[in-house]
Motif scaffolding. Structure first.
Motif, PDB file in Angstrom:
ATOM      1  N   ALA A 223       0.845  -1.187   0.000  1.00  0.00           N
ATOM      2  CA  ALA A 223       0.000   0.000   0.000  1.00  0.00           C
ATOM      3  C   ALA A 223       0.885   1.243   0.000  1.00  0.00           C
ATOM      4  CB  ALA A 223      -0.902   0.021   1.233  1.00  0.00           C
ATOM      5  N   ALA A 224       0.325   2.329  -0.510  1.00  0.00           N
ATOM      6  CA  ALA A 224       1.037   3.598  -0.434  1.00  0.00           C
ATOM      7  C   ALA A 224       1.289   3.916   1.038  1.00  0.00           C
ATOM      8  CB  ALA A 224       0.213   4.708  -1.083  1.00  0.00           C
ATOM      9  N   GLY A 225       2.442   4.421   1.340  1.00  0.00           N
ATOM     10  CA  GLY A 225       2.763   4.780   2.721  1.00  0.00           C
ATOM     11  C   GLY A 225       3.321   3.647   3.552  1.00  0.00           C
ATOM     12  N   VAL A 226       3.479   2.457   2.957  1.00  0.00           N
ATOM     13  CA  VAL A 226       4.085   1.331   3.658  1.00  0.00           C
ATOM     14  C   VAL A 226       5.447   1.077   3.000  1.00  0.00           C
ATOM     15  CG1 VAL A 226       3.953  -1.108   4.303  1.00  0.00           C
ATOM     16  CG2 VAL A 226       1.867   0.296   4.209  1.00  0.00           C
ATOM     17  N   PRO A 227       6.532   1.401   3.703  1.00  0.00           N
ATOM     18  CA  PRO A 227       7.849   1.206   3.091  1.00  0.00           C
ATOM     19  C   PRO A 227       8.177  -0.269   2.884  1.00  0.00           C
ATOM     20  CG  PRO A 227       8.041   2.197   5.297  1.00  0.00           C
ATOM     21  CD  PRO A 227       6.604   1.942   5.046  1.00  0.00           C
ATOM     22  N   GLU A 228       8.906  -0.518   1.794  1.00  0.00           N
ATOM     23  CA  GLU A 228       9.362  -1.871   1.516  1.00  0.00           C
ATOM     24  C   GLU A 228      10.809  -2.003   1.945  1.00  0.00           C
ATOM     25  OE1 GLU A 228       9.684  -5.238  -1.977  1.00  0.00           O
ATOM     26  OE2 GLU A 228       8.574  -3.388  -2.382  1.00  0.00           O
ATOM     27  N   LEU A 229      11.074  -3.014   2.743  1.00  0.00           N
ATOM     28  CA  LEU A 229      12.407  -3.306   3.263  1.00  0.00           C
ATOM     29  C   LEU A 229      13.171  -4.158   2.269  1.00  0.00           C
ATOM     30  CD1 LEU A 229      13.220  -4.472   6.832  1.00  0.00           C
ATOM     31  CD2 LEU A 229      14.090  -5.757   4.912  1.00  0.00           C
ATOM     32  N   ILE A 230      14.424  -3.813   2.067  1.00  0.00           N
ATOM     33  CA  ILE A 230      15.328  -4.594   1.234  1.00  0.00           C
ATOM     34  C   ILE A 230      16.545  -4.907   2.099  1.00  0.00           C
ATOM     35  CG2 ILE A 230      16.665  -4.674  -0.904  1.00  0.00           C
ATOM     36  CD1 ILE A 230      14.114  -1.949  -0.502  1.00  0.00           C
ATOM     37  N   ILE A 231      17.039  -6.123   2.025  1.00  0.00           N
ATOM     38  CA  ILE A 231      18.195  -6.501   2.842  1.00  0.00           C
ATOM     39  C   ILE A 231      19.115  -7.401   2.034  1.00  0.00           C
ATOM     40  CG2 ILE A 231      16.931  -8.419   3.884  1.00  0.00           C
ATOM     41  CD1 ILE A 231      18.613  -7.891   6.463  1.00  0.00           C
ATOM     42  N   GLY A 232      20.400  -7.172   2.193  1.00  0.00           N
ATOM     43  CA  GLY A 232      21.397  -8.017   1.553  1.00  0.00           C
ATOM     44  C   GLY A 232      22.578  -8.202   2.482  1.00  0.00           C
ATOM     45  N   VAL A 233      23.110  -9.415   2.509  1.00  0.00           N
ATOM     46  CA  VAL A 233      24.247  -9.747   3.375  1.00  0.00           C
ATOM     47  C   VAL A 233      25.238 -10.550   2.541  1.00  0.00           C
ATOM     48  CG1 VAL A 233      24.983 -10.943   5.485  1.00  0.00           C
ATOM     49  CG2 VAL A 233      22.732  -9.821   5.398  1.00  0.00           C
ATOM     50  N   ARG A 234      26.503 -10.168   2.612  1.00  0.00           N
ATOM     51  CA  ARG A 234      27.524 -10.936   1.898  1.00  0.00           C
ATOM     52  C   ARG A 234      27.487 -12.384   2.409  1.00  0.00           C
ATOM     53  NH1 ARG A 234      30.158  -7.738  -1.502  1.00  0.00           N
ATOM     54  NH2 ARG A 234      30.709  -5.615  -0.896  1.00  0.00           N
ATOM     55  N   PRO A 235      27.659 -13.361   1.517  1.00  0.00           N
ATOM     56  CA  PRO A 235      27.510 -14.772   1.911  1.00  0.00           C
ATOM     57  C   PRO A 235      28.332 -15.189   3.125  1.00  0.00           C
ATOM     58  CG  PRO A 235      27.623 -14.599  -0.469  1.00  0.00           C
ATOM     59  CD  PRO A 235      27.907 -13.216   0.081  1.00  0.00           C
TER      60      PRO A 235
END
Length: 163
Positions: free
Chosen positions: A88-100
């Motif tokens: 929904a608008a106004g709900v931030p999307e989380l992105i995550i990355g970790v080196r193996p």
């Protein structure tokens, strides 16, 4: 415990965040999604293009030598912008990355907790993310309070309420 520090992500971290999008896309040990093909995908590109916009927030974990090893950030995306975890608008999307070499050492959890605190402080009531079926990180997301709200195209969209 692993030796790392967490700091706020800054404008100059954009290229590293792109690297972390590639890591997130290549979560399988046998994955071979090269950087150019991942970043040419409009969905993945939307997670980093133009970093750092005013509403973007994130954190980077650096190892003891000051080298970035992981990142978690969120973006507000509009309904007409391709995204894997839009709810929904106004709900931030989380992105995550970790080196193996740093996975399963607590750095991802620490980054997610710091990001959730930042989102709560910024006045958001929920965070969303997307995870491919079979990704071992789904257990981490569930343990941090994320629940599946939709399934499509081999992915689950998960949401965490920030109380």
């Amino acid at each position: 415990m692993a030796d790392y520090t967490i700091r706020p992500a800054v404008v100059g971290d954009g290229s590293f965040l792109a690297d972390m999008v590639v890591e997130a896309a290549n979560w399988r040990a046998d994955a071979t999604r090269p950087r150019p093909s991942v970043l040419s995908d409009p969905v993945y590109r939307n997670y980093v293009a133009g970093w750092q916009r005013p509403a973007d927030r994130g954190f980077v974990a650096d190892d003891a030598q000051g080298r970035p090893i992981a990142a978690a950030w969120y973006r507000l995306l509009a309904a007409d912008v391709p995204a894997h975890g839009f709810v929904a608008a106004g709900v931030p999307e989380l992105i995550i990355g970790v080196r193996p070499t740093w996975r399963a050492q607590g750095v991802g959890r620490a980054l997610m907790r710091q990001l959730a605190d930042a989102a709560r402080t910024a006045g958001f009531s929920r965070l969303a993310l997307s995870v491919e079926h079979g990704n071992f990180a789904e257990g981490l997301y569930r343990s941090e309070g994320f629940a599946v709200v939709a399934t499509r195209g081999g992915r689950d969209t998960m949401v965490r309420r920030l109380g």
